[in-house]
Design a protein around this motif. Structure first.
Motif, PDB file in Angstrom:
ATOM      1  N   CYS A 131       0.810  -1.226   0.000  1.00 16.57           N
ATOM      2  CA  CYS A 131       0.000   0.000   0.000  1.00 16.57           C
ATOM      3  C   CYS A 131       0.834   1.263   0.000  1.00 16.57           C
ATOM      4  O   CYS A 131       0.324   2.345  -0.302  1.00 16.57           O
ATOM      5  CB  CYS A 131      -0.944  -0.001   1.192  1.00 16.57           C
ATOM      6  SG  CYS A 131      -2.177  -1.329   1.138  1.00 16.57           S
ATOM      7  N   TYR A 132       2.110   1.150   0.323  1.00 18.33           N
ATOM      8  CA  TYR A 132       2.986   2.317   0.328  1.00 18.33           C
ATOM      9  C   TYR A 132       3.305   2.809  -1.086  1.00 18.33           C
ATOM     10  O   TYR A 132       3.913   3.871  -1.241  1.00 18.33           O
ATOM     11  CB  TYR A 132       4.287   2.007   1.058  1.00 18.33           C
ATOM     12  CG  TYR A 132       4.209   2.135   2.572  1.00 18.33           C
ATOM     13  CD1 TYR A 132       2.993   2.356   3.214  1.00 18.33           C
ATOM     14  CD2 TYR A 132       5.356   2.047   3.355  1.00 18.33           C
ATOM     15  CE1 TYR A 132       2.920   2.466   4.592  1.00 18.33           C
ATOM     16  CE2 TYR A 132       5.295   2.160   4.732  1.00 18.33           C
ATOM     17  CZ  TYR A 132       4.090   2.369   5.350  1.00 18.33           C
ATOM     18  OH  TYR A 132       4.026   2.484   6.712  1.00 18.33           O
ATOM     19  N   PHE A 133       2.883   2.077  -2.104  1.00 22.76           N
ATOM     20  CA  PHE A 133       3.039   2.591  -3.469  1.00 22.76           C
ATOM     21  C   PHE A 133       1.985   3.649  -3.782  1.00 22.76           C
ATOM     22  O   PHE A 133       2.031   4.282  -4.832  1.00 22.76           O
ATOM     23  CB  PHE A 133       2.970   1.456  -4.494  1.00 22.76           C
ATOM     24  CG  PHE A 133       4.229   0.644  -4.574  1.00 22.76           C
ATOM     25  CD1 PHE A 133       5.404   1.216  -5.053  1.00 22.76           C
ATOM     26  CD2 PHE A 133       4.250  -0.679  -4.171  1.00 22.76           C
ATOM     27  CE1 PHE A 133       6.574   0.474  -5.129  1.00 22.76           C
ATOM     28  CE2 PHE A 133       5.408  -1.432  -4.247  1.00 22.76           C
ATOM     29  CZ  PHE A 133       6.576  -0.858  -4.725  1.00 22.76           C
ATOM     30  N   GLY A 134       1.055   3.819  -2.878  1.00 24.91           N
ATOM     31  CA  GLY A 134       0.058   4.875  -3.011  1.00 24.91           C
ATOM     32  C   GLY A 134       0.056   5.748  -1.780  1.00 24.91           C
ATOM     33  O   GLY A 134       0.839   5.552  -0.848  1.00 24.91           O
ATOM     34  N   ASP A 135      -0.829   6.735  -1.781  1.00 26.05           N
ATOM     35  CA  ASP A 135      -1.069   7.516  -0.579  1.00 26.05           C
ATOM     36  C   ASP A 135      -1.984   6.701   0.332  1.00 26.05           C
ATOM     37  O   ASP A 135      -2.434   5.608  -0.017  1.00 26.05           O
ATOM     38  CB  ASP A 135      -1.711   8.857  -0.939  1.00 26.05           C
ATOM     39  CG  ASP A 135      -0.742   9.774  -1.679  1.00 26.05           C
ATOM     40  OD1 ASP A 135       0.372   9.979  -1.168  1.00 26.05           O
ATOM     41  OD2 ASP A 135      -1.095  10.270  -2.767  1.00 26.05           O
ATOM     42  N   ASP A 136      -2.267   7.241   1.511  1.00 24.28           N
ATOM     43  CA  ASP A 136      -3.088   6.518   2.478  1.00 24.28           C
ATOM     44  C   ASP A 136      -4.441   6.153   1.879  1.00 24.28           C
ATOM     45  O   ASP A 136      -5.146   7.006   1.332  1.00 24.28           O
ATOM     46  CB  ASP A 136      -3.279   7.378   3.731  1.00 24.28           C
ATOM     47  CG  ASP A 136      -3.984   6.627   4.838  1.00 24.28           C
ATOM     48  OD1 ASP A 136      -3.715   5.422   5.002  1.00 24.28           O
ATOM     49  OD2 ASP A 136      -4.811   7.244   5.539  1.00 24.28           O
ATOM     50  N   SER A 137      -4.782   4.864   1.958  1.00 26.14           N
ATOM     51  CA  SER A 137      -6.047   4.367   1.415  1.00 26.14           C
ATOM     52  C   SER A 137      -6.628   3.374   2.413  1.00 26.14           C
ATOM     53  O   SER A 137      -5.985   2.358   2.727  1.00 26.14           O
ATOM     54  CB  SER A 137      -5.820   3.680   0.064  1.00 26.14           C
ATOM     55  OG  SER A 137      -6.933   2.887  -0.304  1.00 26.14           O
ATOM     56  N   PHE A 138      -7.828   3.651   2.898  1.00 25.45           N
ATOM     57  CA  PHE A 138      -8.443   2.766   3.889  1.00 25.45           C
ATOM     58  C   PHE A 138      -8.612   1.353   3.343  1.00 25.45           C
ATOM     59  O   PHE A 138      -8.299   0.370   4.014  1.00 25.45           O
ATOM     60  CB  PHE A 138      -9.799   3.318   4.332  1.00 25.45           C
ATOM     61  CG  PHE A 138     -10.560   2.363   5.222  1.00 25.45           C
ATOM     62  CD1 PHE A 138     -10.246   2.256   6.564  1.00 25.45           C
ATOM     63  CD2 PHE A 138     -11.568   1.566   4.692  1.00 25.45           C
ATOM     64  CE1 PHE A 138     -10.933   1.357   7.387  1.00 25.45           C
ATOM     65  CE2 PHE A 138     -12.256   0.664   5.501  1.00 25.45           C
ATOM     66  CZ  PHE A 138     -11.940   0.560   6.847  1.00 25.45           C
ATOM     67  N   THR A 139      -9.109   1.247   2.117  1.00 20.85           N
ATOM     68  CA  THR A 139      -9.374  -0.081   1.567  1.00 20.85           C
ATOM     69  C   THR A 139      -8.093  -0.875   1.374  1.00 20.85           C
ATOM     70  O   THR A 139      -8.043  -2.075   1.672  1.00 20.85           O
ATOM     71  CB  THR A 139     -10.131   0.023   0.231  1.00 20.85           C
ATOM     72  OG1 THR A 139      -9.425   0.913  -0.647  1.00 20.85           O
ATOM     73  CG2 THR A 139     -11.538   0.542   0.434  1.00 20.85           C
ATOM     74  N   CYS A 140      -7.038  -0.219   0.887  1.00 23.34           N
ATOM     75  CA  CYS A 140      -5.776  -0.927   0.706  1.00 23.34           C
ATOM     76  C   CYS A 140      -5.185  -1.320   2.050  1.00 23.34           C
ATOM     77  O   CYS A 140      -4.768  -2.464   2.262  1.00 23.34           O
ATOM     78  CB  CYS A 140      -4.789  -0.062  -0.078  1.00 23.34           C
ATOM     79  SG  CYS A 140      -3.293  -0.949  -0.596  1.00 23.34           S
ATOM     80  N   SER A 141      -5.176  -0.385   2.996  1.00 19.74           N
ATOM     81  CA  SER A 141      -4.601  -0.655   4.318  1.00 19.74           C
ATOM     82  C   SER A 141      -5.371  -1.754   5.048  1.00 19.74           C
ATOM     83  O   SER A 141      -4.763  -2.601   5.719  1.00 19.74           O
ATOM     84  CB  SER A 141      -4.603   0.625   5.168  1.00 19.74           C
ATOM     85  OG  SER A 141      -3.775   1.604   4.591  1.00 19.74           O
ATOM     86  N   PHE A 142      -6.691  -1.774   4.909  1.00 24.66           N
ATOM     87  CA  PHE A 142      -7.501  -2.803   5.551  1.00 24.66           C
ATOM     88  C   PHE A 142      -7.139  -4.175   5.005  1.00 24.66           C
ATOM     89  O   PHE A 142      -6.969  -5.143   5.756  1.00 24.66           O
ATOM     90  CB  PHE A 142      -8.983  -2.529   5.340  1.00 24.66           C
ATOM     91  CG  PHE A 142      -9.886  -3.540   5.981  1.00 24.66           C
ATOM     92  CD1 PHE A 142     -10.147  -3.479   7.336  1.00 24.66           C
ATOM     93  CD2 PHE A 142     -10.452  -4.554   5.228  1.00 24.66           C
ATOM     94  CE1 PHE A 142     -10.977  -4.427   7.939  1.00 24.66           C
ATOM     95  CE2 PHE A 142     -11.274  -5.506   5.824  1.00 24.66           C
ATOM     96  CZ  PHE A 142     -11.547  -5.434   7.177  1.00 24.66           C
ATOM     97  N   GLY A 143      -7.002  -4.256   3.670  1.00 25.72           N
ATOM     98  CA  GLY A 143      -6.623  -5.532   3.066  1.00 25.72           C
ATOM     99  C   GLY A 143      -5.231  -5.970   3.481  1.00 25.72           C
ATOM    100  O   GLY A 143      -4.981  -7.159   3.718  1.00 25.72           O
ATOM    101  N   GLU A 144      -4.322  -5.004   3.596  1.00 27.61           N
ATOM    102  CA  GLU A 144      -2.949  -5.333   3.952  1.00 27.61           C
ATOM    103  C   GLU A 144      -2.845  -5.798   5.397  1.00 27.61           C
ATOM    104  O   GLU A 144      -2.002  -6.660   5.722  1.00 27.61           O
ATOM    105  CB  GLU A 144      -2.059  -4.111   3.713  1.00 27.61           C
ATOM    106  CG  GLU A 144      -0.572  -4.398   3.764  1.00 27.61           C
ATOM    107  CD  GLU A 144       0.249  -3.203   3.322  1.00 27.61           C
ATOM    108  OE1 GLU A 144       1.218  -3.399   2.584  1.00 27.61           O
ATOM    109  OE2 GLU A 144      -0.086  -2.069   3.726  1.00 27.61           O
TER     110      GLU A 144
END
Length: 251
Positions: free
Chosen positions: A161-174
């Protein structure tokens, strides 16, 4: 043109357009296929379409882009968008470069599409990526690329997820796979822009002076482990002022 990740909004890539637009690049981010049942083939087609649409707009006197679009297309993408960028780039002989960030395997296969990519290809991965593990996603795509010039950059301690800015959906999946991250998001972004800047300067802007710093950076291995198949030799002198001779090898 930058393809977004699975159920991620284009806002997650603000750092990329804020970095590249001031440098004179036109940055386009398709908002299609953002739901829970994306069509990967359609998304790859959308990414490719945006590039061609901008080229058409360059010739349209009524467009804000009239006479402002250089014929130098680069496709990018993160995760699902990275795999879709491979789909969109396959067989396109006009593409100047392809850059992907933790690309995810798609249906149809991005690995199979990678073998048809003709443009210089830069693939980023992160050592702590547990969402799209390197061995199952980015590594097979990189291995399949047959273009003479390609590079693979595995960022030490980085995450998906660090390839993007803060994203709830990405961070939740990670969070469900628990990566052991040892660098900050900003540090990972700096690696991305440092290497991509040189890649674009050389392959898109045709700045020969960027090649040695690019190879030096790829060989430093202070923040990442990298490999590349690219080698180029430029002719100097007045008689070669308007020509560029490049010799490429894979090894």
């Amino acid at each position: 043109v930058i393809g977004h990740g699975f159920v991620m909004s284009v806002d997650a890539y603000t750092y990329l357009w804020e970095h590249y637009a001031p440098l004179g690049y036109i940055v386009a981010l398709p908002t299609t296929e953002a739901g829970f049942a994306p069509d990967h083939s359609a998304f790859g087609a959308d990414i490719a379409f945006l590039a061609s649409a901008l080229a058409v707009a360059n010739e349209d006197g009524a467009s804000a882009f009239y006479q402002h679009v250089a014929p130098s297309v680069v496709l990018m993408g993160h995760s699902m968008g990275g795999g879709a960028a491979f789909l969109g780039a396959a067989g396109d002989a006009t593409l100047r470069a392809l850059v992907t960030f933790a690309p995810a395997e798609t249906d149809p296969s991005a690995v199979a599409a990678a073998a048809l990519v003709q443009a210089p290809t830069l693939v980023f991965a992160a050592s702590e990526d547990c969402v799209t593990p390197i061995a199952d996603h980015s590594a097979p795509m990189y291995a399949a690329v047959t273009a003479p010039c390609k590079a693979f950059v595995n960022i030490t301690g980085g995450g998906h997820c660090y390839f993007g800015d803060d994203s709830f959906t990405c961070s939740f999946g990670e969070l469900t796979c628990g990566p052991d991250l040892s660098i900050s998001r900003e540090q990972q972004h700096t690696v991305v822009t440092d290497i991509t800047d040189l890649w674009l300067r050389y392959h898109v802007l045709e700045d020969a002076d960027a090649f040695t710093p690019l190879l030096d950076s790829l060989g430093s291995q202070a923040r990442f482990i990298a490999e590349t198949t690219c080698l180029s030799t430029f002719m100097a002198g007045e008689e070669a002022a308007d020509e560029q001779l490049s010799a490429w090898f894979a090894g």
